[in-house]
Design a protein around this motif. Structure first.
Motif, PDB file in Angstrom:
ATOM      1  N   GLU A 142       0.830  -1.207   0.000  1.00  0.00           N
ATOM      2  CA  GLU A 142       0.000   0.000   0.000  1.00  0.00           C
ATOM      3  C   GLU A 142       0.864   1.255   0.000  1.00  0.00           C
ATOM      4  OE1 GLU A 142      -3.099   0.058  -0.636  1.00  0.00           O
ATOM      5  OE2 GLU A 142      -3.353  -2.115  -0.586  1.00  0.00           O
TER       6      GLU A 142
ATOM      7  N   SER B  95       2.490   1.575  -3.375  1.00  0.00           N
ATOM      8  CA  SER B  95       1.485   1.992  -4.347  1.00  0.00           C
ATOM      9  C   SER B  95       1.204   3.496  -4.220  1.00  0.00           C
ATOM     10  CB  SER B  95       0.234   1.135  -4.151  1.00  0.00           C
ATOM     11  OG  SER B  95      -0.927   1.848  -4.419  1.00  0.00           O
ATOM     12  N   ASN B  96       1.101   4.002  -2.997  1.00  0.00           N
ATOM     13  CA  ASN B  96       0.887   5.438  -2.808  1.00  0.00           C
ATOM     14  C   ASN B  96       2.080   6.255  -3.301  1.00  0.00           C
ATOM     15  OD1 ASN B  96      -1.590   5.017  -1.696  1.00  0.00           O
ATOM     16  ND2 ASN B  96      -0.950   5.330   0.426  1.00  0.00           N
TER      17      ASN B  96
END
Ligand code: ADP
Ligand code: MG
Length: 623
Positions: free
Chosen positions: A33, A36-37
């Motif tokens: 996550e 991905s950010n």
């Protein structure tokens, strides 16, 4: 400026509590996550730099760096992407509940086997840091701005924000102090394995910084630009998981390019599992639009119709101008043409799948059929294709679904309409009294249970020249079917006594029913409720009134089975009955019709006392 302390939004706090208790096995997804950010942040900066050259400055090599510090038991993820200012931090990390916050918390709470690793699907992936960290620090500076910021939180109720000069010159550094039980994530070996597994197709270098040489963990090439024959299933699968934030396998993979006047490449996936928020038309976006490898947007509405919102993947256009904004996308004729091309390809793929592998297609349909059917209502151009892709439950076979074509092939010789029954649950539908005489005459009825069904059936009206006809609305006289003898086609014959009975029942029931009449659709049951020909169909009216689009459901017609022993006996003894007794029976006819339809009774106590009254009489030993 001094330090400010702010509270998390109540929904965010609730989510954090659930996340902190998550299962060990899921925890590594925090890395996914955050990467991905970070990668999104770089892609968004790249997009801005197309119109604003200066924004990159000297620092043109966009990358994500993971650093490990064994001594302090911490891990940090740094990017030189777009960064955040104070408002961004407050809005994105805590005070405003994003649409997925409550949805994800609900899913976790209600469904014990739903998985924290799906957090990214709900647009709240950042909060996964609290699966592993007891202290989180975000240092960040927005591209083009002077002031740097520090955001700190230990989960719980809130966070603090203050100015911070030591923030990166541009971009974001997120440092996690790992919980005692999450020490593994400061080990280079562990982190390398996790990231290598899926980072290859992230089109940006992912670096690992330990005490030794910095090391690049991925190939950093866009997978969809490579020829399909050079990509194996496991690579597709990894990429699918990355874009979809999920952990199942793609059921269907579509990788194709067009050339010539309209050139684009698409890599689209249909998931095997049904995303939890799929029925929410405003739910998560799943297909990312690129222009010549530059990320533009992931708001799928721009690119694909809502009825294909189950798709995940990327579309990369060669023709769109790079400086296209999200707003101008909507009006772009090129985007409209890409959309048509994509829809056509997806529809063709599904057609082929339905033919070649019907059992696999049935799996697709059980997850996404209700979504795809929205297109029958919303997209007149694709209506026929989508109807042909649709599978229906029917009375023909309770183990498998049917296409409309197959239904038509099985229609009886003189049958002129397509019969359907719309109900909330398949179970109610299958046991509905309305089906009785259809069953008796072996006339097949489609059983429609998705909310959208009532809408498109109204809208479409007919298929292959045959009207759709609801069996819970209007008169049914099945003597019309299956019979060459036109003498039979007359109205149902009614005796004088029967007329009198209907009238008495009607008088007693008053406004609760529109009319009381003899039924042509019952064989076993005493009574049932149907909509008048000119009124909205039963279930549609229930649905509309539940959503406040209808003030009140129109009263229905109570139909009585003239062949039923109870009804025949009632005619015989009605003259000798007390008014009270008769009224109780009349009301029970209505009560039981409601119960059989799976409805709740407006007056359960009244029902109980009527039932008691009638039971008492029937068990009376003097009788
Ligand atoms: P999502 O990525 O699906 O929007 P997240 O919870 O992962 O949801 O992130 C919330 C938001 O926080 C992002 O949309 C983004 O605006 C902001 N954000 C998170 N990490 C970064 C980062 N490294 N750089 C810039 N913005 C970020
Ligand atoms: Mg995210």
């Amino acid at each position: 400026m001094t330090q400010e302390t702010l509270n998390f939004n109540a929904e965010v706090s609730r989510l954090l509590e659930l996340v902190a208790r998550s299962l060990y096995a899921d925890r590594q997804i925090f890395l996914r996550e955050l990467i991905s950010n970070a990668s999104d942040a770089c892609e968004r900066l790249k997009f801005l730099s197309l119109t604003d050259q200066k924004i990159l400055g000297e620092d043109t090599e966009l990358a994500v760096t993971i650093s490990l510090d064994k001594r302090t038991r911490s891990i940090s993820i740094t990017d030189n992407g777009i960064g955040m200012n104070r408002e961004d931090l407050i809005e994105n990390l805590g005070t405003i509940a994003r649409s997925g916050t409550a949805a994800f918390a609900d899913a976790l709470e209600k469904n014990s086997d739903s998985d924290t690793s799906l957090i990214g699907q709900f647009g709240v992936g950042f909060y996964s840091v609290f699966m592993v960290a007891d202290h989180v620090e975000v240092l960040t500076r927005k591209a083009g701005e002077k002031t740097g910021w520090k955001w700190i939180s230990e989960g719980g109720d809130g966070f603090s924000i203050e100015e911070e000069d030591s923030a990166p010159l541009r971009g974001t550094k997120i440092s996690l102090h790992l919980r005692e039980d999450a020490r593994e994530f400061r080990e280079a070996l562990r982190v390398r394995t996790i990231v290598r597994e899926y980072a290859d197709h992230i089109a940006l270098p992912i670096m690992l910084d330990t005490d030794e040489e910095p090391e690049q963990l991925n190939e950093a090439s866009a997978i969809w630009t490579r020829p399909a024959k050079e990509i194996d299933d496991s690579q597709y699968e990894e990429f699918y998981r990355y874009v979809s934030h999920s952990f199942d396998q793609p059921l269907y993979t579509m990788h194709f390019s067009t050339e010539g006047r309209l050139a684009y490449t698409a890599l689209l996936f249909v998931p095997t599992m049904r995303p939890l928020d799929i029925m929410d038309p405003n739910g998560r976006r799943g297909v990312r639009l690129y222009v010549r490898r530059v990320f533009i947007t992931d708001e799928y509405e721009d690119l694909l119709p809502s009825y294909l919102r189950f798709l995940r993947g990327v579309v990369d256009s060669e023709d769109l101008p790079l400086n296209i904004s999200r707003d101008t996308l909507q009006d772009s004729p090129l985007v409209a043409r890409i959309q048509r091309g994509l829809v056509r390809h997806v529809v063709r793929t599904l057609q082929r799948q339905l033919q070649d592998e019907p059992s696999k297609y049935a799996e697709f349909w059980s997850n996404f059929g209700a979504v795809l059917k929205e297109g029958i209502y919303h997209d007149p151009d694709r209506r026929d294709d989508l109807i042909n892709l649709s599978l229906f439950n029917s009375t023909y076979d309770s183990d498998s679904q049917t296409t409309l074509k197959q239904y038509i092939e099985r229609m009886q010789e003189n049958q002129e309409v397509i019969y359907y029954l719309s109900a909330e649950e398949l179970e109610f539908a299958r046991s509905s009294p309305h089906l009785e005489s259809f069953r008796a005459k072996s006339i097949e009825v489609l059983l429609l249970t998705d909310a959208i069904d009532d809408f498109w059936v109204q809208e479409v009206g007919s298929y292959d020249g045959k009207d759709f006809r609801s069996i819970t609305r209007g008169q049914v006289n099945l003597n019309n079917e299956n019979s060459d003898d036109s003498e039979d086609n007359e109205e149902i014959q009614i005796s004088e006594e029967m007329k009198k009975l209907l009238e008495s029942i009607n008088n007693e029931l008053g406004d609760s029913v529109k009319d009381v009449r003899v039924s042509g659709r019952l064989t076993d049951s005493i009574s049932c409720l149907v909509a008048d020909d000119l009124d909205i169909d039963v279930r549609f009216a229930q649905m509309l009134s539940a959503h406040g689009s209808l003030n009140a459901e129109p009263p229905r017609i109570l139909e009585i089975n003239p062949e039923h022993t109870v009804v025949k006996n009632l005619i015989n003894i009605s003259d000798d009955m007390s008014q009270d007794h008769f009224n109780a029976v009349a009301n029970l006819f209505l009560d039981q019709a409601r119960i059989a339809a799976g409805e709740s009774l407006p007056d359960p106590a009244g029902f109980a006392s009527r039932l008691a009254q009638v039971l008492e009489k029937s068990l009376d030993s003097n009788k």
